[in-house]
Design a protein around this motif. Structure first.
Motif, PDB file in Angstrom:
ATOM      1  N   VAL A 323       0.850  -1.208  -0.101  1.00 36.17           N
ATOM      2  CA  VAL A 323      -0.225  -0.164   0.045  1.00 36.17           C
ATOM      3  C   VAL A 323       0.961   1.189  -0.134  1.00 36.17           C
ATOM      4  O   VAL A 323       0.708   2.188  -0.799  1.00 36.17           O
ATOM      5  CB  VAL A 323      -1.005   0.053   1.112  1.00 36.17           C
ATOM      6  N   VAL A 324       2.044   1.521   0.819  1.00 32.57           N
ATOM      7  CA  VAL A 324       2.926   2.362   0.894  1.00 32.57           C
ATOM      8  C   VAL A 324       3.590   2.547  -0.485  1.00 32.57           C
ATOM      9  O   VAL A 324       3.526   3.779  -0.843  1.00 32.57           O
ATOM     10  CB  VAL A 324       3.785   2.176   2.018  1.00 32.57           C
ATOM     11  N   ALA A 325       3.844   1.534  -1.311  1.00 34.60           N
ATOM     12  CA  ALA A 325       4.539   1.912  -2.356  1.00 34.60           C
ATOM     13  C   ALA A 325       3.543   2.256  -3.528  1.00 34.60           C
ATOM     14  O   ALA A 325       4.076   2.737  -4.618  1.00 34.60           O
ATOM     15  CB  ALA A 325       5.392   0.197  -2.858  1.00 34.60           C
ATOM     16  N   ASN A 326       2.279   2.163  -3.339  1.00 32.45           N
ATOM     17  CA  ASN A 326       1.520   2.760  -4.165  1.00 32.45           C
ATOM     18  C   ASN A 326       0.788   3.761  -3.747  1.00 32.45           C
ATOM     19  O   ASN A 326      -0.352   4.133  -3.817  1.00 32.45           O
ATOM     20  CB  ASN A 326       0.166   1.457  -4.456  1.00 32.45           C
ATOM     21  N   SER A 327       1.546   4.780  -3.279  1.00 27.48           N
ATOM     22  CA  SER A 327       1.138   6.008  -2.781  1.00 27.48           C
ATOM     23  C   SER A 327       0.251   6.165  -1.848  1.00 27.48           C
ATOM     24  O   SER A 327      -0.581   7.060  -1.656  1.00 27.48           O
ATOM     25  CB  SER A 327       0.783   6.923  -3.928  1.00 27.48           C
ATOM     26  N   ASN A 328       0.412   5.070  -1.001  1.00 25.81           N
ATOM     27  CA  ASN A 328      -0.391   4.971   0.197  1.00 25.81           C
ATOM     28  C   ASN A 328      -2.018   4.912   0.002  1.00 25.81           C
ATOM     29  O   ASN A 328      -2.774   5.031   0.830  1.00 25.81           O
ATOM     30  CB  ASN A 328      -0.290   6.297   1.084  1.00 25.81           C
ATOM     31  N   LEU A 329      -2.427   4.604  -1.150  1.00 33.36           N
ATOM     32  CA  LEU A 329      -3.612   4.209  -1.711  1.00 33.36           C
ATOM     33  C   LEU A 329      -3.966   3.366  -2.671  1.00 33.36           C
ATOM     34  O   LEU A 329      -3.297   3.359  -3.537  1.00 33.36           O
ATOM     35  CB  LEU A 329      -4.296   5.726  -2.046  1.00 33.36           C
ATOM     36  N   ILE A 330      -4.866   2.543  -2.308  1.00 37.83           N
ATOM     37  CA  ILE A 330      -5.323   1.618  -3.322  1.00 37.83           C
ATOM     38  C   ILE A 330      -6.895   1.468  -3.453  1.00 37.83           C
ATOM     39  O   ILE A 330      -7.695   1.412  -2.407  1.00 37.83           O
ATOM     40  CB  ILE A 330      -4.902   0.099  -2.903  1.00 37.83           C
ATOM     41  N   ASN A 331      -7.218   1.396  -4.601  1.00 40.37           N
ATOM     42  CA  ASN A 331      -8.652   1.300  -4.823  1.00 40.37           C
ATOM     43  C   ASN A 331      -8.663  -0.156  -5.500  1.00 40.37           C
ATOM     44  O   ASN A 331      -8.094  -0.545  -6.409  1.00 40.37           O
ATOM     45  CB  ASN A 331      -9.116   2.152  -6.146  1.00 40.37           C
ATOM     46  N   THR A 332      -9.688  -0.827  -5.064  1.00 38.35           N
ATOM     47  CA  THR A 332      -9.882  -2.361  -5.431  1.00 38.35           C
ATOM     48  C   THR A 332     -11.163  -2.947  -5.075  1.00 38.35           C
ATOM     49  O   THR A 332     -12.162  -1.951  -4.740  1.00 38.35           O
ATOM     50  CB  THR A 332      -8.689  -3.074  -4.370  1.00 38.35           C
ATOM     51  N   GLY A 336     -17.249  -8.139  -5.057  1.00 40.32           N
ATOM     52  CA  GLY A 336     -18.188  -7.079  -5.698  1.00 40.32           C
ATOM     53  C   GLY A 336     -18.273  -5.851  -4.722  1.00 40.32           C
ATOM     54  O   GLY A 336     -19.227  -4.997  -5.339  1.00 40.32           O
ATOM     55  N   GLN A 337     -17.588  -5.939  -3.658  1.00 42.90           N
ATOM     56  CA  GLN A 337     -17.742  -4.718  -2.949  1.00 42.90           C
ATOM     57  C   GLN A 337     -16.314  -3.539  -2.945  1.00 42.90           C
ATOM     58  O   GLN A 337     -15.269  -4.312  -3.118  1.00 42.90           O
ATOM     59  CB  GLN A 337     -17.616  -5.186  -1.430  1.00 42.90           C
ATOM     60  N   ALA A 338     -16.550  -2.672  -3.629  1.00 40.58           N
ATOM     61  CA  ALA A 338     -15.433  -1.758  -3.982  1.00 40.58           C
ATOM     62  C   ALA A 338     -15.041  -1.233  -2.630  1.00 40.58           C
ATOM     63  O   ALA A 338     -15.628  -1.021  -1.510  1.00 40.58           O
ATOM     64  CB  ALA A 338     -15.940  -0.408  -4.558  1.00 40.58           C
ATOM     65  N   LEU A 339     -13.498  -1.181  -2.385  1.00 43.20           N
ATOM     66  CA  LEU A 339     -12.965  -0.891  -1.305  1.00 43.20           C
ATOM     67  C   LEU A 339     -11.892   0.171  -1.546  1.00 43.20           C
ATOM     68  O   LEU A 339     -11.291   0.065  -2.706  1.00 43.20           O
ATOM     69  CB  LEU A 339     -12.292  -2.112  -0.801  1.00 43.20           C
ATOM     70  N   VAL A 340     -11.526   0.847  -0.521  1.00 44.52           N
ATOM     71  CA  VAL A 340     -10.182   1.624  -0.853  1.00 44.52           C
ATOM     72  C   VAL A 340      -9.373   1.345   0.583  1.00 44.52           C
ATOM     73  O   VAL A 340      -9.820   1.255   1.738  1.00 44.52           O
ATOM     74  CB  VAL A 340     -10.515   3.211  -0.410  1.00 44.52           C
ATOM     75  N   LEU A 341      -8.286   1.088   0.245  1.00 46.48           N
ATOM     76  CA  LEU A 341      -7.045   0.843   1.701  1.00 46.48           C
ATOM     77  C   LEU A 341      -6.370   2.140   1.298  1.00 46.48           C
ATOM     78  O   LEU A 341      -5.869   2.567   0.302  1.00 46.48           O
ATOM     79  CB  LEU A 341      -6.279  -0.384   1.176  1.00 46.48           C
ATOM     80  N   ALA A 342      -5.905   2.546   2.727  1.00 46.70           N
ATOM     81  CA  ALA A 342      -5.104   3.716   2.877  1.00 46.70           C
ATOM     82  C   ALA A 342      -4.260   3.624   3.979  1.00 46.70           C
ATOM     83  O   ALA A 342      -4.648   3.244   5.052  1.00 46.70           O
ATOM     84  CB  ALA A 342      -6.113   5.138   3.078  1.00 46.70           C
ATOM     85  N   GLY A 358     -19.204   5.060  -6.071  1.00 46.12           N
ATOM     86  CA  GLY A 358     -19.246   4.585  -7.463  1.00 46.12           C
ATOM     87  C   GLY A 358     -18.306   5.116  -8.369  1.00 46.12           C
ATOM     88  O   GLY A 358     -18.224   4.904  -9.588  1.00 46.12           O
ATOM     89  N   GLU A 359     -17.026   5.561  -7.787  1.00 50.43           N
ATOM     90  CA  GLU A 359     -15.944   5.822  -8.475  1.00 50.43           C
ATOM     91  C   GLU A 359     -14.787   5.939  -7.675  1.00 50.43           C
ATOM     92  O   GLU A 359     -14.752   5.766  -6.310  1.00 50.43           O
ATOM     93  CB  GLU A 359     -16.226   7.209  -9.125  1.00 50.43           C
ATOM     94  N   PRO A 360     -13.720   5.822  -8.272  1.00 48.65           N
ATOM     95  CA  PRO A 360     -12.399   5.599  -7.555  1.00 48.65           C
ATOM     96  C   PRO A 360     -11.921   6.683  -6.505  1.00 48.65           C
ATOM     97  O   PRO A 360     -12.301   8.058  -6.971  1.00 48.65           O
ATOM     98  CB  PRO A 360     -11.226   5.396  -8.629  1.00 48.65           C
ATOM     99  N   VAL A 361     -11.355   6.631  -5.520  1.00 46.30           N
ATOM    100  CA  VAL A 361     -11.314   7.623  -4.562  1.00 46.30           C
ATOM    101  C   VAL A 361      -9.702   8.073  -4.703  1.00 46.30           C
ATOM    102  O   VAL A 361      -8.736   7.144  -4.737  1.00 46.30           O
ATOM    103  CB  VAL A 361     -11.305   7.196  -3.223  1.00 46.30           C
ATOM    104  N   SER A 362      -9.172   9.390  -4.938  1.00 50.45           N
ATOM    105  CA  SER A 362      -8.031   9.784  -5.185  1.00 50.45           C
ATOM    106  C   SER A 362      -7.556  10.296  -3.795  1.00 50.45           C
ATOM    107  O   SER A 362      -5.946  10.587  -3.647  1.00 50.45           O
ATOM    108  CB  SER A 362      -7.920  10.786  -6.127  1.00 50.45           C
ATOM    109  N   LYS A 363      -8.104  10.512  -2.880  1.00 51.11           N
ATOM    110  CA  LYS A 363      -7.715  11.316  -1.425  1.00 51.11           C
ATOM    111  C   LYS A 363      -8.379  10.902  -0.365  1.00 51.11           C
ATOM    112  O   LYS A 363      -9.619  10.948  -0.661  1.00 51.11           O
ATOM    113  CB  LYS A 363      -7.653  12.878  -1.542  1.00 51.11           C
ATOM    114  N   ILE A 364      -8.063  10.576   0.929  1.00 51.81           N
ATOM    115  CA  ILE A 364      -8.851  10.022   1.913  1.00 51.81           C
ATOM    116  C   ILE A 364      -8.082  10.228   2.980  1.00 51.81           C
ATOM    117  O   ILE A 364      -6.751  10.098   3.111  1.00 51.81           O
ATOM    118  CB  ILE A 364      -9.333   8.452   1.884  1.00 51.81           C
TER     119      ILE A 364
END
Length: 413
Positions: A323-332, A336-342, A358-364
């Motif tokens: 997660v850290v290597a991916n700029s601290n944020l993962i949309n996945t 069938g459930q959309a998740l955000v790891l931060a 309904g859309e990817p998150v870029s900041k949380i």
């Protein structure tokens, strides 16, 4: 005939004591593998087996002491062995591992600072801004912590398994019926509880009783219906200093020594034993308890910490460094459930959020605020447990998934 009765009854009493010690005493599992079916059998019928053993010993005592049958050496050695094994196991399980599911004491952060270092990992439950931290060293032996009035009115109990490095919050109810949890054993390097209302074993990582498992399916382990599973509560990890920043008015669970001198000595001995074995377990690749039913999955190092999510028949886990290597944020997506790891470097915490925008998150932020709106923590997360435990119970797991459910890596990044 009297001698035969004496020896047969003595053998039965010793055998019951040995099996009790083997299946629930933990120590034998440091050196030998115990079948899950045997552990479950003793959990379900603990006092029935003990009654059989006691009855058999009584017959041998009657034969020797009153009817002059048998042999004195055999009787006294057998009696000592039976008593020692049964007493040790019963005291270890029911006194040494006594839980605090309704009697836990929570203290202010200032008072907790005397017992908890800044970088200690704490496992957190939160509702409407009311937050409780459970430092791992403090909850390691009680395993269960909660209060009668609940968390902001919610009936929530923290369950913790040190050998799995897994803390999970649950509402101990099934279809409106209360579950009376007690710590009994571990298997597969994960805590096995008992519902004292039914006598049924319950695996911590699954959250439902063994009798409620759907055995007709060949896929992932699941209950007969979703309502037979205890309601999982969003549970997350952070450092104690991170908790202080995020929840300055939060409270902290402390397992302070009891005033009873006998319990104090027992707890002191238990703490020494637990600390030594858990320290070894955390620092060496080989699990200290050899009771896994599957070979260890080589896709990740055995003792890697992973954040696992299972929804329906789908399961995936992530390592914090991915997660850290991916700029601290993962949309996945899982099941069938959309998740955000931060990952939040300020609060030193990896969070998993349900993304219903309904859309990817870029900041949380740490509290789930995004430009698209407020997100809620996922209740389906198993935060920071050992890889070998996660893969033992979810062998079909994907690893470090990014994007939708069709983007499977199957290996560490």
């Amino acid at each position: 005939m009297l001698d035969v009765l004496f020896y047969l009854s003595m053998v039965i009493s010793i055998l019951v004591a040995l099996l009790y010690f083997r299946d629930l005493g933990d120590i034998p599992q440091l050196f030998m593998k115990t079948k899950r079916s045997n552990v479950d059998r003793f959990i379900r019928h603990e006092y029935r087996f003990l009654s059989i053993g006691l009855g058999a010993w009584a017959v041998s005592a009657l034969s020797y002491l009153l009817l002059a049958g048998g042999n004195g050496w055999v009787f006294w050695i057998g009696t000592f062995l039976t008593l020692a094994l049964v007493a040790f196991t019963w005291i270890y399980v029911h006194v040494g591992l006594r839980n605090q599911k309704e009697t836990a004491q929570y203290y202010s952060i200032e008072e907790a600072k005397e017992f908890v270092s800044p970088t200690t990992q704490v496992i957190v439950l939160e509702k409407d801004g009311v937050a409780r931290a459970h430092p791992q060293p403090q909850i390691m032996r009680p395993h269960l912590a909660g209060t009668e009035d609940g968390l902001a009115g919610e009936n929530v109990v923290m369950t913790f398994c040190a050998i799995a490095n897994l803390g999970l919050g649950y509402t101990p109810e099934v279809e409106g019926q209360k579950i009376d949890l007690e710590v009994l054993a571990q298997h597969g390097n994960n805590l096995v509880l008992r519902d004292n209302n039914t006598g049924e074993p319950l695996q911590q990582i699954y959250g439902f009783r063994a009798k409620d498992q759907d055995t007709a399916t060949s896929g992932p382990v699941c209950p007969l219906r979703p309502t037979l599973m205890m309601r999982p509560w969003p549970t997350f990890r952070m450092t104690f200093r991170g908790f202080q920043k995020a929840y300055p008015d939060g409270t902290v669970f402390l397992n302070k020594p009891p005033s009873n001198p006998l319990l104090y000595l027992l707890d002191f001995a238990m703490e020494l034993a637990f600390n030594a074995t858990i320290q070894k377990h955390h620092t060496e690749a080989r699990p200290i308890m050899q009771n896994l039913e599957r070979s260890i999955d080589p896709r990740l190092p055995t003792k890697s910490y992973v954040w696992g999510v299972n929804i329906g028949e789908d399961a995936c886990c992530w390592t914090d460094d991915f997660v850290v290597a991916n700029s601290n944020l993962i949309n996945t997506e899982v099941g069938g459930q959309a998740l955000v790891l931060a990952w939040d470097p300020i609060y030193e915490s990896l969070s998993v959020w349900v993304n219903d925008t309904g859309e990817p998150v870029s900041k949380i932020d740490f509290f789930g605020a995004t430009p698209q709106g407020q997100l809620q923590r996922s209740p389906d997360v198993k935060p920071g447990l050992f890889w070998h435990v996660w893969s033992e119970f979810f062998p079909h797991t994907d690893i470090n998934r990014s994007g939708n459910s069709n983007s499977r890596t199957g290996q560490a990044a």
